[in-house]
Design a protein around this motif. Structure first.
Motif, PDB file in Angstrom:
ATOM      1  N   VAL A  77       6.390  11.700 -18.134  1.00 33.24           N
ATOM      2  CA  VAL A  77       7.772  11.615 -19.248  1.00 33.24           C
ATOM      3  C   VAL A  77       7.489  10.146 -19.622  1.00 33.24           C
ATOM      4  O   VAL A  77       7.209   8.979 -18.927  1.00 33.24           O
ATOM      5  N   GLU A  78       7.418  10.094 -21.119  1.00 33.82           N
ATOM      6  CA  GLU A  78       7.419   8.856 -21.711  1.00 33.82           C
ATOM      7  C   GLU A  78       8.686   8.177 -21.847  1.00 33.82           C
ATOM      8  O   GLU A  78       9.606   8.690 -21.845  1.00 33.82           O
ATOM      9  N   SER A  79       8.558   6.905 -22.215  1.00 32.18           N
ATOM     10  CA  SER A  79       9.983   6.242 -22.388  1.00 32.18           C
ATOM     11  C   SER A  79       9.505   4.657 -23.287  1.00 32.18           C
ATOM     12  O   SER A  79       8.177   4.500 -23.244  1.00 32.18           O
ATOM     13  N   GLY A  80      10.355   4.219 -23.559  1.00 32.58           N
ATOM     14  CA  GLY A  80      10.366   2.634 -24.382  1.00 32.58           C
ATOM     15  C   GLY A  80      10.083   2.852 -25.850  1.00 32.58           C
ATOM     16  O   GLY A  80       9.741   1.998 -26.342  1.00 32.58           O
ATOM     17  N   VAL A  89       5.434   1.022 -24.430  1.00 31.90           N
ATOM     18  CA  VAL A  89       5.781   2.506 -24.047  1.00 31.90           C
ATOM     19  C   VAL A  89       5.125   2.745 -22.759  1.00 31.90           C
ATOM     20  O   VAL A  89       4.095   2.215 -22.511  1.00 31.90           O
ATOM     21  N   SER A  90       5.821   3.470 -22.069  1.00 29.15           N
ATOM     22  CA  SER A  90       5.467   3.802 -20.588  1.00 29.15           C
ATOM     23  C   SER A  90       5.414   5.243 -20.531  1.00 29.15           C
ATOM     24  O   SER A  90       6.099   6.010 -21.150  1.00 29.15           O
ATOM     25  N   CYS A  91       4.737   5.737 -19.639  1.00 25.32           N
ATOM     26  CA  CYS A  91       4.546   7.197 -18.887  1.00 25.32           C
ATOM     27  C   CYS A  91       4.308   7.477 -17.475  1.00 25.32           C
ATOM     28  O   CYS A  91       3.460   6.686 -16.812  1.00 25.32           O
ATOM     29  N   THR A 115       1.926   5.174 -13.393  1.00 21.07           N
ATOM     30  CA  THR A 115       2.597   4.821 -14.720  1.00 21.07           C
ATOM     31  C   THR A 115       1.344   4.099 -15.392  1.00 21.07           C
ATOM     32  O   THR A 115       0.452   3.415 -14.824  1.00 21.07           O
ATOM     33  N   TYR A 117       0.760   2.411 -19.312  1.00 22.40           N
ATOM     34  CA  TYR A 117       1.560   1.667 -20.252  1.00 22.40           C
ATOM     35  C   TYR A 117       0.700   1.560 -21.568  1.00 22.40           C
ATOM     36  O   TYR A 117      -0.549   1.537 -21.680  1.00 22.40           O
ATOM     37  N   CYS A 151       1.926  10.907 -24.053  1.00 25.86           N
ATOM     38  CA  CYS A 151       0.954  10.750 -22.965  1.00 25.86           C
ATOM     39  C   CYS A 151       0.350  12.003 -22.504  1.00 25.86           C
ATOM     40  O   CYS A 151       0.867  12.994 -22.869  1.00 25.86           O
ATOM     41  N   THR A 183       7.478  10.184 -27.434  1.00 27.86           N
ATOM     42  CA  THR A 183       8.699   9.171 -27.624  1.00 27.86           C
ATOM     43  C   THR A 183       8.318   8.640 -28.873  1.00 27.86           C
ATOM     44  O   THR A 183       7.165   8.299 -29.295  1.00 27.86           O
TER      45      THR A 183
END
Length: 128
Positions: free
Chosen positions: A5-8, A20-22, A80, A82, A98, A122
């Motif tokens: 799950v990616e975010s940021g 961005v993070s995964c 995680t 980054y 990711c 993302t």
């Protein structure tokens, strides 16, 4: 199975920074290398940056287009990965994905088929 799950993602001005993070979940013990890819509108998905599995002793690796501007890192305790994006350019605008690789499969870590698991992506937009 491994879920990513990616975010940021978001909007950043040219010259600015974004991270961005995964987060990986599931059978994360099977994950070795992890990478970021990106896909801009009308273009093919391309490799951005990668990091070897924990304890492998390998080094991070980057596409020429982002070398010196982007940094990939991994926190194994948090499962995680980054991607720190500095000196962003409008051409960095894309959906960032990711990817995680399980056991060694003989395929290139720079290729899409070198990875077994993918996140949903993302959006990163760099304004000029």
């Amino acid at each position: 199975q491994v879920q990513l799950v990616e975010s940021g993602g978001g909007l950043v001005q040219a010259g600015g920074s974004l991270r961005v993070s995964c987060v990986a979940s599931g059978h994360t013990f099977s994950v070795t290398a992890m990478s970021w890819f990106r896909q801009a509108p009308g273009k093919e998905r391309e490799f951005v940056a990668g990091i070897p599995g924990p304890g492998s002793g390998g080094s991070t690796f980057y596409a020429d287009s982002v070398k010196g501007r982007f940094t990939i890192s991994r926190d194994a305790t948090k499962n995680t990965v980054y991607l720190q994006m500095d000196s962003a350019k409008p051409e960095d605008t894309a959906v960032y994905y990711c990817a995680a690789r399980g056991a060694y499969n003989g395929r290139s870590v720079f290729a899409l088929n070198g990875y077994d698991y993918w996140g949903q992506g993302t959006q990163v937009t760099v304004s000029s």
